[in-house]
Design a protein around this motif. Structure first.
Motif, mmCIF file in Angstrom:
data_model
loop_
_atom_site.group_PDB
_atom_site.id
_atom_site.type_symbol
_atom_site.label_atom_id
_atom_site.label_comp_id
_atom_site.label_asym_id
_atom_site.label_seq_id
_atom_site.Cartn_x
_atom_site.Cartn_y
_atom_site.Cartn_z
ATOM 1 N N LEU A 236 26.107 -10.773 116.536
ATOM 2 C CA LEU A 236 27.154 -11.075 115.557
ATOM 3 C C LEU A 236 26.653 -10.971 114.123
ATOM 4 O O LEU A 236 27.350 -10.435 113.248
ATOM 5 N N ALA A 237 25.456 -11.478 113.856
ATOM 6 C CA ALA A 237 24.919 -11.420 112.488
ATOM 7 C C ALA A 237 24.739 -9.967 112.044
ATOM 8 O O ALA A 237 25.076 -9.602 110.904
ATOM 9 N N LYS A 238 24.205 -9.137 112.925
ATOM 10 C CA LYS A 238 24.031 -7.725 112.578
ATOM 11 C C LYS A 238 25.382 -7.038 112.392
ATOM 12 O O LYS A 238 25.543 -6.202 111.493
ATOM 13 N N LEU A 239 26.348 -7.390 113.229
ATOM 14 C CA LEU A 239 27.677 -6.796 113.093
ATOM 15 C C LEU A 239 28.322 -7.205 111.776
ATOM 16 O O LEU A 239 29.001 -6.401 111.122
ATOM 17 N N PHE A 240 28.118 -8.448 111.368
ATOM 18 C CA PHE A 240 28.644 -8.909 110.076
ATOM 19 C C PHE A 240 28.003 -8.120 108.936
ATOM 20 O O PHE A 240 28.687 -7.687 107.992
ATOM 21 N N GLY A 241 26.682 -7.929 108.999
ATOM 22 C CA GLY A 241 26.011 -7.150 107.967
ATOM 23 C C GLY A 241 26.501 -5.712 107.928
ATOM 24 O O GLY A 241 26.706 -5.140 106.842
ATOM 25 N N LEU A 242 26.702 -5.111 109.102
ATOM 26 C CA LEU A 242 27.203 -3.739 109.150
ATOM 27 C C LEU A 242 28.607 -3.652 108.571
ATOM 28 O O LEU A 242 28.916 -2.721 107.801
ATOM 29 N N THR A 243 29.468 -4.621 108.905
ATOM 30 C CA THR A 243 30.847 -4.595 108.437
ATOM 31 C C THR A 243 30.930 -4.785 106.930
ATOM 32 O O THR A 243 31.842 -4.256 106.281
ATOM 33 N N LEU A 244 30.015 -5.528 106.348
ATOM 34 C CA LEU A 244 29.975 -5.676 104.887
ATOM 35 C C LEU A 244 29.339 -4.465 104.216
ATOM 36 O O LEU A 244 29.722 -4.089 103.102
ATOM 37 N N LEU A 245 28.367 -3.861 104.877
ATOM 38 C CA LEU A 245 27.640 -2.748 104.261
ATOM 39 C C LEU A 245 28.521 -1.511 104.107
ATOM 40 O O LEU A 245 28.460 -0.826 103.070
ATOM 41 N N LEU A 246 29.336 -1.221 105.098
ATOM 42 C CA LEU A 246 30.136 -0.006 105.040
ATOM 43 C C LEU A 246 31.122 0.002 103.862
ATOM 44 O O LEU A 246 31.200 1.009 103.140
ATOM 45 N N PRO A 247 31.892 -1.082 103.601
ATOM 46 C CA PRO A 247 32.740 -1.070 102.402
ATOM 47 C C PRO A 247 31.934 -0.989 101.104
ATOM 48 O O PRO A 247 32.389 -0.355 100.140
ATOM 49 N N LEU A 248 30.765 -1.612 101.078
ATOM 50 C CA LEU A 248 29.931 -1.522 99.869
ATOM 51 C C LEU A 248 29.499 -0.081 99.610
ATOM 52 O O LEU A 248 29.446 0.360 98.456
ATOM 53 N N ILE A 249 29.182 0.648 100.665
ATOM 54 C CA ILE A 249 28.824 2.058 100.504
ATOM 55 C C ILE A 249 30.001 2.843 99.939
ATOM 56 O O ILE A 249 29.844 3.674 99.019
ATOM 57 N N ALA A 250 31.193 2.572 100.458
ATOM 58 C CA ALA A 250 32.374 3.273 99.964
ATOM 59 C C ALA A 250 32.628 2.955 98.486
ATOM 60 O O ALA A 250 32.932 3.857 97.686
ATOM 61 N N VAL A 251 32.509 1.682 98.126
ATOM 62 C CA VAL A 251 32.720 1.291 96.725
ATOM 63 C C VAL A 251 31.667 1.936 95.828
ATOM 64 O O VAL A 251 31.966 2.407 94.716
ATOM 65 N N ALA A 252 30.417 1.973 96.276
ATOM 66 C CA ALA A 252 29.358 2.589 95.486
ATOM 67 C C ALA A 252 29.613 4.074 95.269
ATOM 68 O O ALA A 252 29.395 4.608 94.173
ATOM 69 N N VAL A 253 30.090 4.758 96.303
ATOM 70 C CA VAL A 253 30.397 6.187 96.153
ATOM 71 C C VAL A 253 31.542 6.387 95.166
ATOM 72 O O VAL A 253 31.487 7.287 94.302
#
Length: 437
Positions: A236-253
């Motif tokens: 669950l902790a890794k899934l939470f990190g992945l779910t937060l990371l993907l939108p951050l990547i999109a915002v950064a792009v």
């Protein structure tokens, strides 16, 4: 033509007798006892016993057709020939006298909600719905529990913490100062961010638990809510990190695409800077979309393969490679279906909530109405719970089944799934990747 007995032409006469006439019956010898000079034969001297063959177009009544071998029409037992190379003759509708049927490719095994072969779009969607229908107690129980907890948290936040109608009034006031507008926008973004965070947490938990349920449903093995929780909890902790990371990547792009235009605006060229920023953000949006689809299978890879965040993103990129448009289309279709279903459920509850609230339906249509009260929040929250309870299994199930389909196509995962389902001898003669990868 090969003159071995097994390849002799059908309808040949035994050696020492005349060739048959058109009816297939050998002509008798001359009545005076003399035998005409023997004509050179074009057939093999070694022929099958009488009655073994039948003329094309008429099946011999005393000879039953050899039994068809299973699978691809292999050689029948008992040493009899079943056609060229072991293939049986055509089935109904084909020429008579060849017996049997053309062997058809055996149907793929289906121990669970999907057949163990590369899947079509309809089969992926049907598999997600079949999982919800076959294991409705577990699936709807998980979705209902997560939706209730999530929606209760959202209602409490909106009722106690985020109930600030002053911000809404400032945004709708043309005479508001810049400071008031800035503060109102900050409060709105904060409230939206908190609601989004709570909803995101609920979605993560539901996705993790439903991934375990769907993966077991593929091989026909049910799973309880407790088993799904024990299986998903370490990730669950890794899934939470992945779910937060993907939108951050999109915002950064998106930010990187709009940055040159913003720099031009800061330099004093407003019109050119705004146009450049819009154009850059538009181009960056395509890049962000490409990345999000490329990493869209990272969640099931993380949950089912027990991978880390970075490795699961690499696995997703590898599985999606060469099939980006197909993955994009299926994900888009599932999202549209889920949103339509949610809207059909949520909108009537929102209208009912507005009718029961203090401001009535006119206040619901008035965007400046501000606070609609607890009645509106509770009634509309009930609709959101029901909508989430149905849409969670659809979106999670489609993602998991799409991940399994890509692994079947690229890595022949169907063989491992068949062994896990306890199917004996499935794919024993198959090697390599599944056709269609």
């Amino acid at each position: 033509m090969n003159d071995t007995p097994g390849w002799a032409s059908p309808g040949s006469a035994p050696s020492g007798a005349k060739e048959p006439d058109s009816s297939g019956t050998p002509e008798p010898a001359d009545q005076d006892g003399t035998t005409p000079p023997e004509q050179p034969s074009k057939w093999s001297k070694e022929q099958p016993p009488p009655g073994q063959w039948s003329a094309p177009g008429a099946q011999a009544p005393a000879q039953a057709p050899p039994p068809a071998a299973p699978g691809w029409g292999g050689r029948p037992p008992g040493g009899q020939n079943g056609g060229h190379g072991g293939w049986n003759g055509p089935g109904p509708g084909g020429p008579a006298g060849w017996g049997g049927q053309w062997g058809a490719r055996p149907a793929a095994a289906k121990p669970g909600v999907i057949p163990l072969r590369p899947l079509g779009v309809g089969e992926i969607l049907d598999g997600a719905v079949s999982t919800m229908r076959s294991y409705w107690r577990t699936v709807l129980g998980i979705s209902l529990a997560v939706a209730v907890v999530t929606q209760v948290a959202v209602i409490l936040l909106q009722g106690f913490v985020l109930d600030d109608s002053a911000s809404t009034e400032a945004l709708n006031d043309p005479s508001a100062t810049l400071g008031e507008l800035t503060r109102a926008m900050g409060d709105t973004l904060l409230s939206s961010g908190l609601v989004l965070l709570v909803t995101l947490l609920g979605t993560i938990v539901a996705t993790a638990l439903l991934t375990s349920v769907t993966s077991r449903a593929v091989i026909g093995k049910p799973v309880t809510t407790g088993e799904a929780w024990r299986d998903a909890r370490p990730q669950l902790a890794k899934l939470f990190g992945l779910t937060l990371l993907l939108p951050l990547i999109a915002v950064a792009v998106l930010g990187a695409g709009a940055a040159p235009g913003l720099l031009v605006v800061a330099a004093g060229s407003n019109e050119a800077g705004v146009a450049l920023a819009v154009l850059g953000a538009f181009a960056a949006g395509f890049v962000a979309l490409w990345l999000m689809i490329r990493f869209s299978l990272a969640s099931p890879a993380l949950m089912l393969e027990k991978q880390g965040i970075v490795k699961s993103m690499r696995r997703s990129a590898k599985l999606v490679r060469g099939s980006w448009w197909r993955v994009f289309g299926i994900q888009l279709l599932a999202t549209i279906i889920a949103n339509i279903v949610a809207s059909i459920i949520v909108i009537p509850f929102a209208v009912l909530a507005a009718a029961l609230s203090g401001d009535g339906f006119a206040g619901f249509l008035d965007s400046s109405g501000g606070d609609l009260g607890w009645t509106f929040l509770i009634v509309s929250g009930v609709g959101s719970v029901i909508g989430s309870m149905i849409t969670f299994p659809i979106t999670a199930g489609v993602t998991v089944l799409l991940y399994i389909d890509r692994r079947i196509r690229r890595e022949a995962l169907d063989l491992d799934l068949a062994r896990a389902a306890g199917l004996q001898g499935y794919g024993g003669e198959t090697s390599g990747t599944t056709p269609g990868s």
